[in-house]
Design a protein around this motif. Structure first.
Motif, PDB file in Angstrom:
ATOM      1  N   LEU A   1     -12.235  -9.647   1.083  1.00 39.91           N
ATOM      2  CA  LEU A   1     -10.829  -9.249   1.225  1.00 39.91           C
ATOM      3  C   LEU A   1     -10.603  -7.881   0.578  1.00 39.91           C
ATOM      4  N   ALA A   2     -11.141  -7.695  -0.615  1.00 35.10           N
ATOM      5  CA  ALA A   2     -10.963  -6.416  -1.314  1.00 35.10           C
ATOM      6  C   ALA A   2     -11.577  -5.269  -0.515  1.00 35.10           C
ATOM      7  N   ALA A   3     -12.747  -5.520   0.083  1.00 35.88           N
ATOM      8  CA  ALA A   3     -13.413  -4.474   0.874  1.00 35.88           C
ATOM      9  C   ALA A   3     -12.598  -4.150   2.122  1.00 35.88           C
ATOM     10  N   LEU A   4     -12.043  -5.179   2.759  1.00 31.06           N
ATOM     11  CA  LEU A   4     -11.217  -4.960   3.963  1.00 31.06           C
ATOM     12  C   LEU A   4      -9.981  -4.143   3.625  1.00 31.06           C
ATOM     13  N   ILE A   5      -9.336  -4.460   2.495  1.00 32.45           N
ATOM     14  CA  ILE A   5      -8.120  -3.748   2.098  1.00 32.45           C
ATOM     15  C   ILE A   5      -8.444  -2.275   1.845  1.00 32.45           C
ATOM     16  N   GLN A   6      -9.571  -2.033   1.169  1.00 31.17           N
ATOM     17  CA  GLN A   6      -9.939  -0.643   0.889  1.00 31.17           C
ATOM     18  C   GLN A   6     -10.247   0.122   2.170  1.00 31.17           C
ATOM     19  N   ARG A   7     -11.016  -0.499   3.061  1.00 31.85           N
ATOM     20  CA  ARG A   7     -11.394   0.165   4.311  1.00 31.85           C
ATOM     21  C   ARG A   7     -10.162   0.394   5.189  1.00 31.85           C
ATOM     22  N   LYS A   8      -9.236  -0.572   5.173  1.00 29.35           N
ATOM     23  CA  LYS A   8      -8.017  -0.414   5.979  1.00 29.35           C
ATOM     24  C   LYS A   8      -7.210   0.785   5.481  1.00 29.35           C
ATOM     25  N   GLY A   9      -7.173   0.966   4.152  1.00 27.92           N
ATOM     26  CA  GLY A   9      -6.480   2.120   3.579  1.00 27.92           C
ATOM     27  C   GLY A   9      -7.103   3.428   4.061  1.00 27.92           C
ATOM     28  N   GLU A  10      -8.432   3.450   4.141  1.00 28.19           N
ATOM     29  CA  GLU A  10      -9.137   4.658   4.598  1.00 28.19           C
ATOM     30  C   GLU A  10      -8.850   4.928   6.072  1.00 28.19           C
ATOM     31  N   VAL A  11      -8.890   3.864   6.882  1.00 27.13           N
ATOM     32  CA  VAL A  11      -8.617   4.025   8.320  1.00 27.13           C
ATOM     33  C   VAL A  11      -7.174   4.492   8.523  1.00 27.13           C
ATOM     34  N   PHE A  12      -6.253   3.919   7.746  1.00 32.59           N
ATOM     35  CA  PHE A  12      -4.838   4.307   7.864  1.00 32.59           C
ATOM     36  C   PHE A  12      -4.661   5.795   7.547  1.00 32.59           C
ATOM     37  N   LEU A  13      -5.333   6.271   6.502  1.00 29.04           N
ATOM     38  CA  LEU A  13      -5.224   7.693   6.141  1.00 29.04           C
ATOM     39  C   LEU A  13      -5.752   8.588   7.255  1.00 29.04           C
ATOM     40  N   GLU A  14      -6.837   8.151   7.908  1.00 30.02           N
ATOM     41  CA  GLU A  14      -7.363   8.926   9.038  1.00 30.02           C
ATOM     42  C   GLU A  14      -6.321   8.990  10.151  1.00 30.02           C
ATOM     43  N   ILE A  15      -5.629   7.883  10.373  1.00 27.42           N
ATOM     44  CA  ILE A  15      -4.629   7.837  11.446  1.00 27.42           C
ATOM     45  C   ILE A  15      -3.424   8.713  11.099  1.00 27.42           C
ATOM     46  N   ILE A  16      -2.919   8.634   9.857  1.00 20.75           N
ATOM     47  CA  ILE A  16      -1.700   9.409   9.531  1.00 20.75           C
ATOM     48  C   ILE A  16      -1.993  10.896   9.352  1.00 20.75           C
ATOM     49  N   ALA A  17      -3.264  11.245   9.126  1.00 25.22           N
ATOM     50  CA  ALA A  17      -3.597  12.670   8.976  1.00 25.22           C
ATOM     51  C   ALA A  17      -3.229  13.442  10.230  1.00 25.22           C
ATOM     52  N   ALA A  18      -3.159  12.729  11.360  1.00 24.23           N
ATOM     53  CA  ALA A  18      -2.788  13.376  12.624  1.00 24.23           C
ATOM     54  C   ALA A  18      -1.300  13.737  12.655  1.00 24.23           C
ATOM     55  N   GLY A  19      -0.519  13.255  11.657  1.00 27.29           N
ATOM     56  CA  GLY A  19       0.908  13.589  11.613  1.00 27.29           C
ATOM     57  C   GLY A  19       1.773  12.374  11.908  1.00 27.29           C
ATOM     58  N   VAL A  20       2.840  12.217  11.123  1.00 27.03           N
ATOM     59  CA  VAL A  20       3.751  11.071  11.233  1.00 27.03           C
ATOM     60  C   VAL A  20       5.172  11.603  11.274  1.00 27.03           C
ATOM     61  N   LYS A  21       6.008  10.957  12.076  1.00 30.68           N
ATOM     62  CA  LYS A  21       7.402  11.403  12.170  1.00 30.68           C
ATOM     63  C   LYS A  21       8.318  10.455  11.403  1.00 30.68           C
ATOM     64  N   PRO A  22       9.285  10.989  10.637  1.00 30.05           N
ATOM     65  CA  PRO A  22      10.269  10.108  10.007  1.00 30.05           C
ATOM     66  C   PRO A  22      11.265   9.606  11.054  1.00 30.05           C
ATOM     67  N   TYR A  23      11.930   8.491  10.752  1.00 29.79           N
ATOM     68  CA  TYR A  23      13.022   8.030  11.611  1.00 29.79           C
ATOM     69  C   TYR A  23      14.177   9.030  11.542  1.00 29.79           C
ATOM     70  N   PRO A  24      14.932   9.158  12.624  1.00 33.01           N
ATOM     71  CA  PRO A  24      16.081  10.067  12.607  1.00 33.01           C
ATOM     72  C   PRO A  24      17.014   9.751  11.435  1.00 33.01           C
ATOM     73  N   GLY A  25      17.426  10.752  10.720  1.00 35.89           N
ATOM     74  CA  GLY A  25      18.391  10.585   9.634  1.00 35.89           C
ATOM     75  C   GLY A  25      17.771  10.194   8.311  1.00 35.89           C
ATOM     76  N   ALA A  26      16.487   9.792   8.288  1.00 34.89           N
ATOM     77  CA  ALA A  26      15.887   9.288   7.045  1.00 34.89           C
ATOM     78  C   ALA A  26      15.785  10.390   5.992  1.00 34.89           C
ATOM     79  N   VAL A  27      15.209  11.523   6.378  1.00 36.36           N
ATOM     80  CA  VAL A  27      15.021  12.605   5.413  1.00 36.36           C
ATOM     81  C   VAL A  27      16.390  13.104   4.926  1.00 36.36           C
ATOM     82  N   GLU A  28      17.353  13.193   5.842  1.00 38.29           N
ATOM     83  CA  GLU A  28      18.684  13.683   5.483  1.00 38.29           C
ATOM     84  C   GLU A  28      19.374  12.728   4.499  1.00 38.29           C
ATOM     85  N   LEU A  29      19.308  11.410   4.765  1.00 40.23           N
ATOM     86  CA  LEU A  29      19.966  10.447   3.877  1.00 40.23           C
ATOM     87  C   LEU A  29      19.303  10.441   2.496  1.00 40.23           C
ATOM     88  N   ILE A  30      17.985  10.433   2.469  1.00 43.43           N
ATOM     89  CA  ILE A  30      17.258  10.426   1.187  1.00 43.43           C
ATOM     90  C   ILE A  30      17.582  11.699   0.398  1.00 43.43           C
TER      91      ILE A  30
END
Ligand code: MG
Length: 225
Positions: free
Chosen positions: A69-98
């Motif tokens: 389980l620990a190995a899966l969680i770590q590897r999933k974190g790595e795969v997720f970072l590879e995916i978000i490195a391509a760029g992620v969009k915030p929901y409309p209004g999120a950055v403005e409200l924050i």
């Protein structure tokens, strides 16, 4: 009087659920434990990584030991970072409200995601300094709908912002899932629901429901508590 605002992360600030889903399937499909998007929404949304992997194995009757389980969680974190490195969009209004709340009222994130998933995305949005505190799956041993994460968020926000009147009844949570709403209500905090992941009828118990954060300002939130 409103003293603090607490944001859930996935499904509220950013649409990362399809990205988490892809990361999970990248690891689970080779094990024969993959599942469809509909199952993810119905059975897994709101779980942290630990409970999501446990459920994927449990539901197929496959044993899962802690080291695996620990190995899966770590590897999933790595795969997720590879995916978000391509760029992620915030929901409309999120950055403005924050940005509209940051520096004016104590501001927190309470998320079942990992800190290592959240920080790079906040950096992409130039929000890495916007929050007084961030509570993640790294900080609690049980995921939403258990209220432990929201209780800890209140405790840490009060410690980070002394004298600001942080208490369950003076804060508002913004959540997108029934499990997240249950967690916040369990900690005694009122919830604004957003219909990004579930229809309004699934967001029972909220004091207001919006389709987009662009419908909300700090003044609107101040009128709710
Ligand atoms: Mg969420």
């Amino acid at each position: 009087m409103l003293a603090g605002v607490i944001f859930d992360f996935d499904g509220v600030i950013v649409d990362t659920e399809p990205l988490h889903y892809r990361a999970f399937q990248t690891l689970l499909e080779p094990l024969g434990l993959g599942y469809g998007w509909d199952s993810y929404v119905a059975d897994y949304l709101g779980f942290d990584d630990r409970d999501a992997f446990r459920e994927a194995f449990r539901s197929r009757g496959v044993p899962l030991k802690e080291p695996e389980l620990a190995a899966l969680i770590q590897r999933k974190g790595e795969v997720f970072l590879e995916i978000i490195a391509a760029g992620v969009k915030p929901y409309p209004g999120a950055v403005e409200l924050i940005s509209g709340i940051s520096g004016r009222l104590p501001l927190a994130i309470c998320s079942g995601a990992l800190r290592s998933d959240i920080l790079p995305i906040l950096e992409q949005f130039a929000l890495e300094s916007a929050f007084d505190i961030i509570v993640t799956a790294d900080d609690v041993s049980v995921s939403k709908p258990d209220p432990a994460c929201y209780r800890l968020t209140l405790e840490r926000l009060a410690a980070a912002c002394p004298g600001k009147g942080i208490a369950p009844e003076s804060c508002i949570v913004i959540e997108d899932t029934p499990g997240g709403i249950a967690a916040a209500l369990g900690a005694g905090i009122a919830v604004v629901g957003i219909t990004t992941s579930y229809p309004a009828e699934r967001l029972a118990g909220t004091i207001r429901i919006v389709a987009s954060l662009s419908e909300l300002t700090l003044d609107d939130l101040s009128l709710l508590v």
